[in-house]
Design an enzyme around this catalytic site. Structure first.
Site, short mmCIF file in Angstrom:
data_model
loop_
_atom_site.label_atom_id
_atom_site.label_comp_id
_atom_site.label_asym_id
_atom_site.label_seq_id
_atom_site.Cartn_x
_atom_site.Cartn_y
_atom_site.Cartn_z
N CYS A 76 0.84 -1.20 0.00
CA CYS A 76 0.00 0.00 0.00
C CYS A 76 0.87 1.24 0.00
CB CYS A 76 -0.92 0.00 1.22
SG CYS A 76 -2.05 1.42 1.25
N CYS B 82 -0.44 4.42 0.57
CA CYS B 82 -1.11 5.57 1.19
C CYS B 82 -0.27 6.16 2.32
CB CYS B 82 -2.50 5.19 1.68
SG CYS B 82 -2.55 4.46 3.32
N CYS C 33 -0.20 4.45 6.01
CA CYS C 33 0.39 3.14 6.27
C CYS C 33 1.87 3.26 6.62
CB CYS C 33 0.22 2.23 5.05
SG CYS C 33 -1.50 1.73 4.78
#
Length: 352
Positions: free
Chosen positions: A216, A218, A221
């Protein structure tokens, strides 16, 4: 740069009219770049890095949106440096850019500088049409120098842009240490997570195999040092037990729907819990498989990949990032995997 503007006219109309009018000189150059238009565009749009590659206007500064004025110094062979302060008149993201330079006195000099990017080879190549349309009483006197020195400078810009874009797409990218692990390998039925503290580590025992292991990009995270993306998986709620160092676990951000608990000393995110029973991921807990004391299967997909731009990654690196993931057999999305997106959509329908 921002979205398209209605200012200006199309290249076809503007350029063809200029070609048919001997009183409107046009300096035209072009080049084919073995890189995607988005890569080429992102390099052109990142003014902060112009000193690394651009000799034409190495100090260009300003906000690259329609109507804004950018400033810099135009540098051409055998020509004194010229202060530059054009107005951006047209922007079509990853396809076209125009700026307009005019002398303060009406009718003396006007130059419309145009870049048109056309995808080729299924979008893996770019044809760059780079030209400038001149008008004004001073142009005739300047034209011989423009044809020689201006053309040399524009062709050098094209060549430098080509070299930069092709190098960016061919660059090696360090995604995450988990890239290369077999995503179909069996997950252990139990394992222990440990934080990065050299002593007095937090330990969390997990009594279930991981599911939906993914990468991920983003900003929420946690990523280990040197990793571009995070590696995250889920386990059933209730299968995780904090056996050591629980007093060091603190919520990273209590406002988020997934409560991420991190070690207050080393900063390692250890577990994410979902307190809202109406949330689509309620019943799951989020962990980082890289913290496991036992080998885990590799990630099955990569989500929210474009989000790494928001955390500081140069957008001209995105093709190389997706190519690296593709070579490793990891599909890249700007959401979750289709499977998880279907589950989320169905959950929303159930609630209504």
């Amino acid at each position: 740069m921002c979205s398209a503007s209605d200012a200006g006219c199309s290249k076809k109309d503007n350029f063809s009219q200029a070609q048919g009018n001997p009183d409107v000189p046009v300096l035209e150059t072009e080049i084919t770049i073995n890189a995607a238009p988005q890569t080429v565009w992102s390099i052109m749009d990142n003014l902060d890095r112009y000193p690394e590659w651009c000799k034409l206007v190495p100090d260009l500064q300003g906000k690259t949106t329609v109507g804004e004025v950018v400033t810099g110094t135009l540098k051409q062979p055998n020509t004194p440096d010229i202060p530059l302060s054009p107005t951006l008149t047209r922007i079509v993201g990853a396809r076209e850019l125009r700026w307009l330079s005019e002398a303060p006195e009406p009718g003396v000099f006007r130059g419309e500088h145009v870049f048109v990017l056309t995808p080729q080879g299924n979008g893996q190549k770019t044809h760059l049409s780079h030209f400038e349309i001149f008008e004004g009483a001073a142009v005739e006197e300047m034209w011989d120098g423009i044809k020689i020195n201006g053309r040399a400078a524009y062709e050098e810009f094209n060549a430098d842009l080509k070299a930069r874009a092709e190098a960016m797409e061919q660059a090696d990218v360090e995604i995450h240490p988990s890239v290369g692990r077999d995503a179909t390998a069996d997950a252990p039925e139990s394992f222990t997570l440990r934080c990065a503290c050299p002593s007095a580590m937090i330990e969390i025992e997990i009594q279930a195999p991981i599911r939906h292991n993914h990468l991920c990009g983003c900003s929420q995270c946690w990523k280990p040092d040197g990793a571009l993306l995070a590696e995250i998986a889920v386990v059933p709620a209730g299968s995780a037990t904090v056996v050591k160092g629980g007093e060091k676990l603190v919520a990273a951000d209590k406002t988020l729907s997934v409560q991420r608990y991190a070690c207050r000393d080393c900063g390692t995110h250890m577990i994410g819990r979902v307190p809202d029973a109406d949330h689509h991921f309620y019943g799951l807990e989020f962990i980082h498989p890289a913290l496991s004391d036992k080998p885990q299967p590799g990630p099955a997909f990569a989500g929210f990949v474009s989000s790494v731009i928001e955390t500081g990654t140069d957008p001209s690196s995105m093709v190389a990032i997706r190519q690296t993931l593709g070579t490793a057999g990891i599909p890249a999305y700007d959401s979750f995997s289709p499977e998880l997106m279907d589950l989320i959509a169905w959950h929303k329908r159930k609630k209504t």
